[in-house]
Design a protein around this motif. Structure first.
Motif, PDB file in Angstrom:
ATOM      1  N   TRP A 130       0.863  -1.172   0.000  1.00 23.90           N
ATOM      2  CA  TRP A 130       0.000   0.000   0.000  1.00 23.90           C
ATOM      3  C   TRP A 130       0.903   1.227   0.000  1.00 23.90           C
ATOM      4  N   LYS A 139      -6.747  11.353  -3.278  1.00 27.54           N
ATOM      5  CA  LYS A 139      -6.620  10.364  -4.362  1.00 27.54           C
ATOM      6  C   LYS A 139      -5.163  10.112  -4.720  1.00 27.54           C
ATOM      7  N   ASP A 141      -2.999   7.663  -2.633  1.00 33.26           N
ATOM      8  CA  ASP A 141      -2.553   6.329  -2.266  1.00 33.26           C
ATOM      9  C   ASP A 141      -3.090   5.282  -3.246  1.00 33.26           C
ATOM     10  N   PHE A 142      -2.335   4.183  -3.384  1.00 29.89           N
ATOM     11  CA  PHE A 142      -2.815   3.088  -4.220  1.00 29.89           C
ATOM     12  C   PHE A 142      -2.254   1.763  -3.716  1.00 29.89           C
ATOM     13  N   GLU A 144      -1.050  -2.312  -4.538  1.00 33.53           N
ATOM     14  CA  GLU A 144      -0.433  -3.095  -5.607  1.00 33.53           C
ATOM     15  C   GLU A 144      -0.099  -4.502  -5.107  1.00 33.53           C
ATOM     16  N   ALA A 165      -1.333  -3.537 -10.159  1.00 34.67           N
ATOM     17  CA  ALA A 165      -2.211  -2.637  -9.415  1.00 34.67           C
ATOM     18  C   ALA A 165      -3.517  -2.509 -10.183  1.00 34.67           C
ATOM     19  N   GLN A 168      -7.378   2.212 -10.343  1.00 38.16           N
ATOM     20  CA  GLN A 168      -7.592   3.118  -9.213  1.00 38.16           C
ATOM     21  C   GLN A 168      -7.451   4.558  -9.691  1.00 38.16           C
ATOM     22  N   GLU A 169      -8.114   5.501  -9.005  1.00 33.06           N
ATOM     23  CA  GLU A 169      -8.051   6.895  -9.418  1.00 33.06           C
ATOM     24  C   GLU A 169      -6.635   7.451  -9.327  1.00 33.06           C
ATOM     25  N   ALA A 170      -5.851   7.007  -8.349  1.00 34.62           N
ATOM     26  CA  ALA A 170      -4.480   7.502  -8.203  1.00 34.62           C
ATOM     27  C   ALA A 170      -3.632   7.178  -9.423  1.00 34.62           C
ATOM     28  N   LEU A 171      -4.035   6.155 -10.185  1.00 45.62           N
ATOM     29  CA  LEU A 171      -3.288   5.746 -11.370  1.00 45.62           C
ATOM     30  C   LEU A 171      -3.973   6.185 -12.660  1.00 45.62           C
ATOM     31  N   LYS A 185      -9.934   5.948 -13.939  1.00 44.90           N
ATOM     32  CA  LYS A 185      -9.194   4.925 -13.208  1.00 44.90           C
ATOM     33  C   LYS A 185      -8.409   4.073 -14.200  1.00 44.90           C
ATOM     34  N   ASP A 187      -5.133   0.906 -14.487  1.00 43.20           N
ATOM     35  CA  ASP A 187      -4.358  -0.099 -13.771  1.00 43.20           C
ATOM     36  C   ASP A 187      -2.886   0.033 -14.142  1.00 43.20           C
TER      37      ASP A 187
END
Length: 291
Positions: A130, A139, A141-142, A144, A165, A168-171, A185, A187
């Motif tokens: 994490w 937005k 943290d993500f 994996e 991963a 996710q919004e972070a990516l 979002k 991956d």
């Protein structure tokens, strides 16, 4: 520590306690077991939990070939707890700068947990990391998950790994491109392999790494991306010199990201001082103390 108590001759159920030969055999057997008794007791009392840690000073923090500290120095530390069953958990942290700040954070904090399982001569390691950026924008943290398979053949140790991963919004791709959208979002897939081998008669270990990233080709909500340009390779060649708990390392790090590849990501994927690439070749030095 309390050791095992040796049995007396009278405690053995013999038919004829007056038989000197039988008595001598019993005494000899008891004496032979005495040196092993303390070791056996120590094994029984040994804790199934191991705690370890490290602290390091590096000339540049490179994450999959890309500098996370604007090509400047970083202080890093980590600690892990493992159980004899194969379960483990830990945390690792580093300071950040430039591209790696993820919306204003000046620190990366990784929390991880997993399980190691021996498979023949190899070890399978599955777990999840994490990635956290305390103090950064929302937005950020993500998570994996990863899987690694390692083994040793003679003096050579090898490892292959995959980290995936999920979207996710972070990516996500939030940059100003036709494919971008706020709230998107994406991956990310990372494949890698490592090799290392000790140099006979020396405290030196040679090491090599090759990785491949496939993810967001644009910029996320924090103006950065785990896979700059979408897909690229990263590699490393280096050596470690171990002196007790201290390891001195030097490594040549590079990526396949060219100046032409990164043009549409500027000024983000560049040194904040002069705009030079932060994904180009660099010699990175480190000193690490284990405890």
């Amino acid at each position: 520590m309390q050791g095992l108590q040796s049995a007396g001759w009278n405690d053995y159920p013999t038919e004829n306690k007056g038989d000197c030969s039988l008595k001598n055999i019993v005494i000899a057997a008891a004496l032979l077991t005495l040196p092993a008794a303390p070791a056996l007791a120590q094994d029984e009392d040994a804790s199934p939990i191991t705690v370890s840690g490290s602290a390091a000073l590096v000339s540049d923090y490179r994450f999959r070939g890309v500098s996370q500290t604007d090509e400047q120095m970083a202080v890093q530390a980590g600690m892990s707890v493992s159980h004899d069953s194969g379960l483990y958990a830990g945390a690792w942290a580093s300071n950040l700068a430039g591209w790696g700040t993820f919306g204003g954070a000046n620190m990366e904090l990784d929390l991880y947990a997993g399980y190691k399982l021996p498979i023949g001569a190899a070890t399978l390691d599955v777990g999840l990391t994490w990635y956290m950026y305390p103090g950064g924008a929302d937005k950020t943290d993500f998570a994996e998950p990863y899987a690694k398979l390692s083994t040793t053949l003679g003096p050579v140790s090898g490892l292959i790994g995959v980290a995936y991963a999920p979207a996710q919004e972070a990516l996500g791709n939030w940059s100003n491109t036709p494919q971008s959208a706020i709230g998107d979002k994406e991956d990310n897939l990372y494949l890698w392999g490592d090799l290392s081998s000790g140099v006979p008669g020396t405290p030196v270990t040679l090491k090599a790494h090759l990785g491949y990233s496939d993810g967001n080709p644009g910029l996320g909500p924090n103006g950065t991306s785990v896979a700059p340009t979408g897909t690229y390779w990263d590699w490393m060649l280096g050596a470690d010199l171990v002196a007790g708990p201290v390891t001195l390392g030097v490594a040549y790090v590079d990526t396949s990201i060219s100046n032409a590849d990164r043009q549409y990501l500027l000024p983000n994927l560049g040194n904040t001082k002069d705009g030079s690439t932060i994904a180009g070749p660099k010699v990175v030095a480190s000193i690490t103390a284990a405890f």
